[in-house]
Design an enzyme around this catalytic site. Structure first.
Site, PDB file in Angstrom:
ATOM      1  N   ARG A 339       3.390  -2.071 -24.599  1.00  0.00           N
ATOM      2  CA  ARG A 339       3.596  -2.637 -25.937  1.00  0.00           C
ATOM      3  C   ARG A 339       5.030  -3.131 -26.206  1.00  0.00           C
ATOM      4  O   ARG A 339       5.201  -4.220 -26.778  1.00  0.00           O
ATOM      5  CB  ARG A 339       3.131  -1.664 -27.029  1.00  0.00           C
ATOM      6  N   TYR A 343       4.770  -6.942 -26.935  1.00  0.00           N
ATOM      7  CA  TYR A 343       4.830  -7.313 -28.368  1.00  0.00           C
ATOM      8  C   TYR A 343       6.196  -7.052 -29.000  1.00  0.00           C
ATOM      9  O   TYR A 343       6.319  -7.119 -30.222  1.00  0.00           O
ATOM     10  CB  TYR A 343       3.835  -6.486 -29.188  1.00  0.00           C
ATOM     11  N   CYS A 370      10.010  -2.977 -11.791  1.00  0.00           N
ATOM     12  CA  CYS A 370      10.965  -3.982 -11.342  1.00  0.00           C
ATOM     13  C   CYS A 370      10.903  -5.219 -12.213  1.00  0.00           C
ATOM     14  O   CYS A 370      10.414  -6.278 -11.785  1.00  0.00           O
ATOM     15  CB  CYS A 370      10.692  -4.333  -9.891  1.00  0.00           C
ATOM     16  N   TYR A 399      -3.334   2.064 -27.932  1.00  0.00           N
ATOM     17  CA  TYR A 399      -3.050   0.912 -27.076  1.00  0.00           C
ATOM     18  C   TYR A 399      -1.925   1.197 -26.071  1.00  0.00           C
ATOM     19  O   TYR A 399      -1.183   0.300 -25.691  1.00  0.00           O
ATOM     20  CB  TYR A 399      -2.721  -0.332 -27.922  1.00  0.00           C
TER      21      TYR A 399
HETATM   22  N1  LLP Z   1     -12.018  -4.078 -35.194  1.00  0.00           N
HETATM   23  C1  LLP Z   1     -11.800  -5.202 -34.489  1.00  0.00           C
HETATM   24  C2  LLP Z   1     -12.813  -6.247 -34.508  1.00  0.00           C
HETATM   25  C3  LLP Z   1     -10.626  -5.364 -33.766  1.00  0.00           C
HETATM   26  O1  LLP Z   1     -10.421  -6.483 -33.094  1.00  0.00           O
HETATM   27  C4  LLP Z   1      -9.660  -4.325 -33.748  1.00  0.00           C
HETATM   28  C5  LLP Z   1      -8.447  -4.452 -32.971  1.00  0.00           C
HETATM   29  C6  LLP Z   1      -9.933  -3.157 -34.489  1.00  0.00           C
HETATM   30  C7  LLP Z   1     -11.119  -3.068 -35.202  1.00  0.00           C
HETATM   31  C8  LLP Z   1      -8.991  -1.986 -34.530  1.00  0.00           C
HETATM   32  O2  LLP Z   1      -7.781  -2.330 -35.085  1.00  0.00           O
HETATM   33  P1  LLP Z   1      -6.683  -1.186 -35.377  1.00  0.00           P
HETATM   34  O3  LLP Z   1      -7.230  -0.315 -36.466  1.00  0.00           O
HETATM   35  O4  LLP Z   1      -6.484  -0.423 -34.120  1.00  0.00           O
HETATM   36  O5  LLP Z   1      -5.473  -1.950 -35.770  1.00  0.00           O
HETATM   37  N2  LLP Z   1      -3.190  -4.231 -28.412  1.00  0.00           N
HETATM   38  C9  LLP Z   1      -2.671  -4.477 -29.732  1.00  0.00           C
HETATM   39  C10 LLP Z   1      -3.712  -4.322 -30.791  1.00  0.00           C
HETATM   40  C11 LLP Z   1      -4.889  -5.219 -30.583  1.00  0.00           C
HETATM   41  C12 LLP Z   1      -5.926  -5.009 -31.651  1.00  0.00           C
HETATM   42  C13 LLP Z   1      -7.178  -5.671 -31.274  1.00  0.00           C
HETATM   43  N3  LLP Z   1      -8.220  -5.458 -32.217  1.00  0.00           N
HETATM   44  C14 LLP Z   1      -1.505  -3.512 -29.986  1.00  0.00           C
HETATM   45  O6  LLP Z   1      -1.151  -2.756 -29.090  1.00  0.00           O
HETATM   46  O7  LLP Z   1      -0.902  -3.537 -31.061  1.00  0.00           O
END
Ligand code: LLP
Length: 446
Positions: A339, A343, A370, A399
């Site tokens: 992350r 990001y 690396c 994540y």
């Molecule tokens: N529902 C849907 C349709 C989604 O696409 C996502 C996340 C969630 C629920 C859950 O969202 P949350 O509550 O976790 O924010 N890899 C990225 C985050 C990608 C989120 C993708 N979708 C990170 O590390 O911030």
């Protein structure tokens, strides 16, 4: 012993505290004993905190007049043991691949409470979903709708579906943007009329049971306004679709995105505030548009597991560049937590083996991959740091492990659950032999 710098993290999340050895303790377990027992990098999950977050969500929606569903978004972190834990907590589950579905079913998670997401579900995955009798599929596009129609007709089996709408509302932290035309790989666009077409089509299909709509507006959201706008927009369209072709909105799924605290700069709302705003908006708009109240479904991921996760690293080498900065390297990095590199995500950390101390050193925490970009935390205030110290990076539960890789052939870390003084190895550390399991020697072919 000097004082702990509370500016670092105003209050520890969940069941985290400093014990009388001046060590960080999570769920009643000394993190140094965990690091010695399981080695590092190590993901430690406070399962007590996961359970209380689940309960907070369930309680927060309990005053709603119709049914509600809290579906944990597995992509944030999944494991067999977590799915087993979730199965006991009477919540629903959002999966986005055959792999997540497989693990959930293996863990005995009730299929009827599983929702299947994704913009490119394969034929194979849809067959798996149908065979497992999952609760519903969130349909993302016309190709998928056609595939589900063919499969359900072939097997003469009903499938409940939600139609995923791209609502033209994008929320991120404190900003939300409304756009007319939506440029996204996900869902059916409202402005171009695709959403209307999909709903009308889904309604006409014999084995498809269209129960409602879905929209997800973003992640790490600290405001409620984005949810309010999307609810108004979807209910407004529902009125038209109801008039035009009798669409009946039974379920409104507003997705996930509820923010958490990574650093002291983050100030997420209490879960009940998000819930109250969502419920009140649905009540208000349903009343306004003279619609029956729909069920409300949500899909939190990060807000269930994010703050419950901590990564323990062992401190290795240091490099001091006079008048520039001091780099301190740890035994993990972008392979176990992509992350920051991907990001620019911010984290904070403490020295787990000397939490109370004088925080008189500012260092930058480097990963061991690396790549210059493999930096976990820039300019972190810590006590004087030595090789062999243990660094705990906080709020890594969402994540992190789920996006981990074997970059540089670094084995993926172990994952330990802790609660009430007991530790449980949920995922063992990957070994070099695990790498060999996937490999085939070229010699065999020659
Ligand atoms: N529902 C849907 C349709 C989604 O696409 C996502 C996340 C969630 C629920 C859950 O969202 P949350 O509550 O976790 O924010 N890899 C990225 C985050 C990608 C989120 C993708 N979708 C990170 O590390 O911030």
């Amino acid at each position: 012993m000097d004082q702990f710098n509370h500016q670092q993290f105003p209050e520890f999340p969940g069941n985290m505290r400093i014990n009388d050895k001046n060590h960080l303790e999570i769920g009643g377990v000394d993190t140094i004993s965990l690091a010695e027992k399981y080695a590092t990098p190590l993901y430690v999950y406070d399962t007590g905190l996961i359970k209380s977050r689940l309960n907070e969500f369930k309680d927060a929606f309990s005053s709603y007049e119709k049914a509600t569903q809290v579906a944990y978004a597995s992509k944030a972190f999944s494991s067999l043991a977590l799915y087993e834990l979730l199965a006991k907590e009477s919540i629903s589950l959002d999966v986005v691949s055959g792999g997540e579905l497989f693990l959930a079913i293996k863990a005995g998670f009730p299929a009827s409470k599983i929702h299947f997401h994704g913009n490119n579900k394969s034929h194979h995955e849809l067959v798996e979903a149908l065979n497992a009798d999952i609760g519903c599929i969130v349909v993302d596009n016309f190709t998928e709708l056609d595939m589900i129609n063919q499969l359900t007709t072939l097997h003469q089996k009903q499938m409940k579906v939600l139609i995923r709408i791209t609502p033209g509302v994008e929320a991120h932290t404190h900003e939300y943007i409304t756009t007319g035309q939506e440029d996204s790989k996900f869902g059916f666009d409202l402005a171009s009329g695709q959403a209307k077409e999909a709903i009308e089509l889904a309604q006409s299909l014999k084995y498809i049971d269209l129960i409602g709509l879905h929209a997800h507006i973003g992640s790490q959201i600290f405001e409620t306004v984005g949810y309010e706008v999307v609810i108004e927009r979807l209910l407004q369209h529902t009125v038209d679709w109801k008039k035009q072709f009798g669409f009946d909105l039974k379920v409104l799924n507003v997705g996930g995105g509820f923010g958490i605290r990574y650093t002291k700069e983050d100030a997420p709302l209490p879960i009940k505030d998000y819930a109250m705003s969502i419920m009140n908006s649905v009540r208000k708009q349903a009343d306004n548009f003279e619609l029956e109240l729909p069920e409300i479904w949500v899909e939190p991921g990060r807000s269930i597991v994010g703050e419950a996760g901590t990564t323990l690293y062992t401190v290795g080498t240091q490099k001091m560049i006079p008048n520039v900065r001091k780099y301190v390297s740890v035994d993990g990095g972008m392979a176990d937590n992509i992350r920051p590199a991907l990001y620019d995500a911010k984290y904070t950390g403490v020295l787990a083996n000397k939490v109370y101390a004088k925080y008189d050193s500012t260092v930058s925490i480097a990963g061991k991959a690396c790549e210059s970009g493999d930096m976990l935390i820039w300019d972190l205030d810590l006590p004087e740091i030595e090789q062999g110290d243990y660094l705990a990076v906080l709020s890594t539960g969402a994540y992190g492990y789920s996006m981990a890789s074997n970059y540089n052939r670094l084995p993926r870390p172990a994952v330990v659950f802790v609660e009430d003084g007991i530790d449980f190895l949920a995922i063992r550390r990957e070994t070099y032999e695990d790498f060999l399991n996937l490999e085939q020697s070229f010699e065999i072919k020659c």
